[in-house]
Design an enzyme around this catalytic site. Structure first.
Site, PDB file in Angstrom:
ATOM      1  N   ASP A 195      -3.027   8.393  -4.176  1.00 53.63           N
ATOM      2  CA  ASP A 195      -2.342   9.268  -2.720  1.00 53.63           C
ATOM      3  C   ASP A 195      -2.728  10.610  -2.177  1.00 53.63           C
ATOM      4  O   ASP A 195      -3.486  10.921  -3.745  1.00 53.63           O
ATOM      5  CB  ASP A 195      -0.685   9.211  -1.943  1.00 53.63           C
ATOM      6  CG  ASP A 195      -0.935   9.897  -1.189  1.00 53.63           C
ATOM      7  OD1 ASP A 195      -1.294   9.839   0.190  1.00 53.63           O
ATOM      8  OD2 ASP A 195       0.306  10.434  -0.720  1.00 53.63           O
ATOM      9  N   GLU A 231       2.048   1.296   7.430  1.00 51.78           N
ATOM     10  CA  GLU A 231       1.684   2.437   8.780  1.00 51.78           C
ATOM     11  C   GLU A 231       1.081   3.146   8.588  1.00 51.78           C
ATOM     12  O   GLU A 231       0.795   4.058   9.705  1.00 51.78           O
ATOM     13  CB  GLU A 231       3.733   3.443   7.801  1.00 51.78           C
ATOM     14  CG  GLU A 231       4.638   2.684   8.026  1.00 51.78           C
ATOM     15  CD  GLU A 231       5.116   1.833   6.961  1.00 51.78           C
ATOM     16  OE1 GLU A 231       4.250   1.521   5.637  1.00 51.78           O
ATOM     17  OE2 GLU A 231       5.425   0.932   7.395  1.00 51.78           O
ATOM     18  N   ASN A 232      -0.084   2.544   7.777  1.00 53.48           N
ATOM     19  CA  ASN A 232      -1.374   3.934   7.860  1.00 53.48           C
ATOM     20  C   ASN A 232      -2.415   3.426   9.598  1.00 53.48           C
ATOM     21  O   ASN A 232      -3.430   4.191   9.962  1.00 53.48           O
ATOM     22  CB  ASN A 232      -2.673   3.637   7.123  1.00 53.48           C
ATOM     23  CG  ASN A 232      -2.199   3.845   5.898  1.00 53.48           C
ATOM     24  OD1 ASN A 232      -2.006   3.496   4.144  1.00 53.48           O
ATOM     25  ND2 ASN A 232      -1.519   5.106   5.476  1.00 53.48           N
ATOM     26  N   ARG A 275       7.743   9.728  -3.731  1.00 53.98           N
ATOM     27  CA  ARG A 275       8.322   9.137  -2.916  1.00 53.98           C
ATOM     28  C   ARG A 275       7.736   7.185  -2.895  1.00 53.98           C
ATOM     29  O   ARG A 275       6.154   7.570  -3.037  1.00 53.98           O
ATOM     30  CB  ARG A 275       8.073   8.779  -1.504  1.00 53.98           C
ATOM     31  CG  ARG A 275       6.859   9.426  -0.460  1.00 53.98           C
ATOM     32  CD  ARG A 275       6.825  10.034   1.080  1.00 53.98           C
ATOM     33  NE  ARG A 275       5.986  10.513   1.880  1.00 53.98           N
ATOM     34  CZ  ARG A 275       5.778  11.497   1.464  1.00 53.98           C
ATOM     35  NH1 ARG A 275       6.361  12.742   1.248  1.00 53.98           N
ATOM     36  NH2 ARG A 275       4.618  12.342   2.187  1.00 53.98           N
ATOM     37  N   GLU A 335       8.930   1.932 -14.365  1.00 60.96           N
ATOM     38  CA  GLU A 335       9.202   2.734 -14.714  1.00 60.96           C
ATOM     39  C   GLU A 335       8.242   3.510 -13.950  1.00 60.96           C
ATOM     40  O   GLU A 335       6.850   3.179 -13.453  1.00 60.96           O
ATOM     41  CB  GLU A 335       8.816   3.197 -16.285  1.00 60.96           C
ATOM     42  CG  GLU A 335       9.827   2.495 -16.690  1.00 60.96           C
ATOM     43  CD  GLU A 335      10.459   3.174 -17.194  1.00 60.96           C
ATOM     44  OE1 GLU A 335      11.203   3.911 -17.200  1.00 60.96           O
ATOM     45  OE2 GLU A 335      11.723   2.300 -17.535  1.00 60.96           O
TER      46      GLU A 335
HETATM   47  C1  IPE Z   1       0.120   5.866   1.160  1.00 59.59           C
HETATM   48  O1  IPE Z   1       0.459   6.621   1.115  1.00 59.59           O
HETATM   49  C2  IPE Z   1      -0.093   4.107   0.984  1.00 59.59           C
HETATM   50  C3  IPE Z   1      -1.017   4.596   0.304  1.00 59.59           C
HETATM   51  C4  IPE Z   1      -1.066   5.239  -0.331  1.00 59.59           C
HETATM   52  C5  IPE Z   1      -2.532   3.500   0.608  1.00 59.59           C
HETATM   53  P1  IPE Z   1       0.286   7.591   2.628  1.00 59.59           P
HETATM   54  O2  IPE Z   1      -0.152   9.128   2.014  1.00 59.59           O
HETATM   55  O3  IPE Z   1       0.090   7.033   3.464  1.00 59.59           O
HETATM   56  O4  IPE Z   1       2.345   7.773   2.423  1.00 59.59           O
HETATM   57  P2  IPE Z   1       3.556   8.770   3.373  1.00 59.59           P
HETATM   58  O5  IPE Z   1       2.940   8.349   4.582  1.00 59.59           O
HETATM   59  O6  IPE Z   1       1.814  10.435   3.123  1.00 59.59           O
HETATM   60  O7  IPE Z   1       4.541   8.648   2.348  1.00 59.59           O
HETATM   61  C1  IPE Z   2      -4.693   7.753  -0.159  1.00 57.72           C
HETATM   62  O1  IPE Z   2      -4.373   9.453   0.114  1.00 57.72           O
HETATM   63  C2  IPE Z   2      -5.822   6.509   0.240  1.00 57.72           C
HETATM   64  C3  IPE Z   2      -4.723   6.425   2.007  1.00 57.72           C
HETATM   65  C4  IPE Z   2      -3.995   6.601   2.387  1.00 57.72           C
HETATM   66  C5  IPE Z   2      -5.738   4.853   2.891  1.00 57.72           C
HETATM   67  P1  IPE Z   2      -4.463  10.594   1.734  1.00 57.72           P
HETATM   68  O2  IPE Z   2      -5.226   9.977   3.522  1.00 57.72           O
HETATM   69  O3  IPE Z   2      -2.756   9.390   2.522  1.00 57.72           O
HETATM   70  O4  IPE Z   2      -4.139  12.263   1.572  1.00 57.72           O
HETATM   71  P2  IPE Z   2      -3.443  12.237   1.890  1.00 57.72           P
HETATM   72  O5  IPE Z   2      -2.102  12.221   1.252  1.00 57.72           O
HETATM   73  O6  IPE Z   2      -3.298  13.368   3.443  1.00 57.72           O
HETATM   74  O7  IPE Z   2      -3.646  14.052   1.225  1.00 57.72           O
HETATM   75 MG    MG Z   3      -1.129  10.247   1.997  1.00 57.04          MG
END
Ligand code: IPE
Ligand code: IPE
Ligand code: MG
Length: 247
Positions: free
Chosen positions: A21, A68-69, A195, A208
């Site tokens: 993330d 959810e993405n 989370r 862990e």
């Molecule tokens: C979780 O990251 C999914 C991935 C890393 C692919 P998100 O950025 O989508 O998570 P939330 O929505 O902030 O919890």
């Molecule tokens: C994780 O990085 C990659 C995916 C969820 C695909 P994010 O795109 O969620 O990056 P932030 O959380 O917006 O910084």
């Molecule tokens: Mg993210």
């Protein structure tokens, strides 16, 4: 002694799972488009997969795209899918060189056909490589996965193939996308979020957990070794008391 040497003195986690993330925030901080963050995220994954294989991790499972993405802006989803295709093409040689087989978990049939075909090809071409298994969680959602497993078991019960009284934890495990993979020993999440975001809810029952503020594109081999060292200092009691563990 380097961290890489230090972690060799204790048992390694067999299975490391990562919630990668922070790509978007990394890009924003630098004044780049989010897509550039994702591209740098691929570089980080290449480093971490290579380092994991090098020290002897057997399974690395990374959250690349959640169910959810799909709700992100269309342009970002498209950029991620295009990045998946180009990265698969480019990284086949990295996988081969490091003896890593590729695997996926998730509803990959909802990915664009181009992604599905590219995935299939790399999975087939690396299927005999056995030093480490790299699993990409793509269109993955744990609640969806558990729901689907429940549906399958319900069908078996309805067909008279399964007695509800016989349903065991193994029945559930065997009907998840992760069938055949051991449960993660260590789960790492980058970017300072505390989370789980619907990742392997069943499988991480006794993992862990390790959280770091590093944004995913900045997470390097040394950070991985630090997480492993932290893991090695913990006592996994699985409900028992400390005194029971050494006997
Ligand atoms: C979780 O990251 C999914 C991935 C890393 C692919 P998100 O950025 O989508 O998570 P939330 O929505 O902030 O919890
Ligand atoms: C994780 O990085 C990659 C995916 C969820 C695909 P994010 O795109 O969620 O990056 P932030 O959380 O917006 O910084
Ligand atoms: Mg993210």
């Amino acid at each position: 002694m380097s961290l890489k040497e230090e972690i060799k003195h204790n048992p390694l986690p067999q299975h490391v799972a990562i919630i990668m993330d922070g790509n978007g925030r990394w890009a924003k901080k630098k004044g780049f488009l989010r897509a550039i963050g994702h591209e740098n995220g691929v570089d980080a994954l290449r480093n971490i997969a290579t380092a994991s294989a090098e020290v002897g991790i057997k399974y690395l499972t990374v959250y690349a795209f959640s169910s959810e993405n799909w709700n992100r802006p269309r342009a970002e989803v498209n950029a991620l899918m295009a990045l998946l295709v180009s990265s698969l093409r480019k990284e086949l040689k990295t996988l081969t060189k490091n003896n890593i087989s590729l695997n996926t978990i998730g509803k990959t049939d909802s990915l664009p056909l181009k992604c599905q075909r590219e995935l299939q090809e790399v999975i087939e071409k690396t299927s005999k490589l056995d030093h480490m298994t790299l699993t990409l969680a793509l269109s993955y959602g744990s609640r969806e996965e558990i729901t689907e497993a429940t549906r399958t078991l319900a069908r078996d019960v309805k067909a008279g193939k399964l007695d509800p009284e016989d349903i065991s934890e193994e029945h559930i495990s065997h009907n998840l996308f992760t069938r055949g993979l051991p449960d993660p020993d260590l789960l790492i999440r980058t970017s300072g979020e505390y989370r789980i975001s619907n990742y392997m809810l069943w499988q991480i029952a006794y993992s862990e957990l390790y959280f770091t503020d590093k944004l995913w594109p900045d997470f390097g081999a040394e950070d991985l070794f630090k997480a492993i060292l932290d893991y090695q200092r913990r006592e996994r009691r699985f409900g028992k008391i400390s005194e029971q563990l050494n006997s």
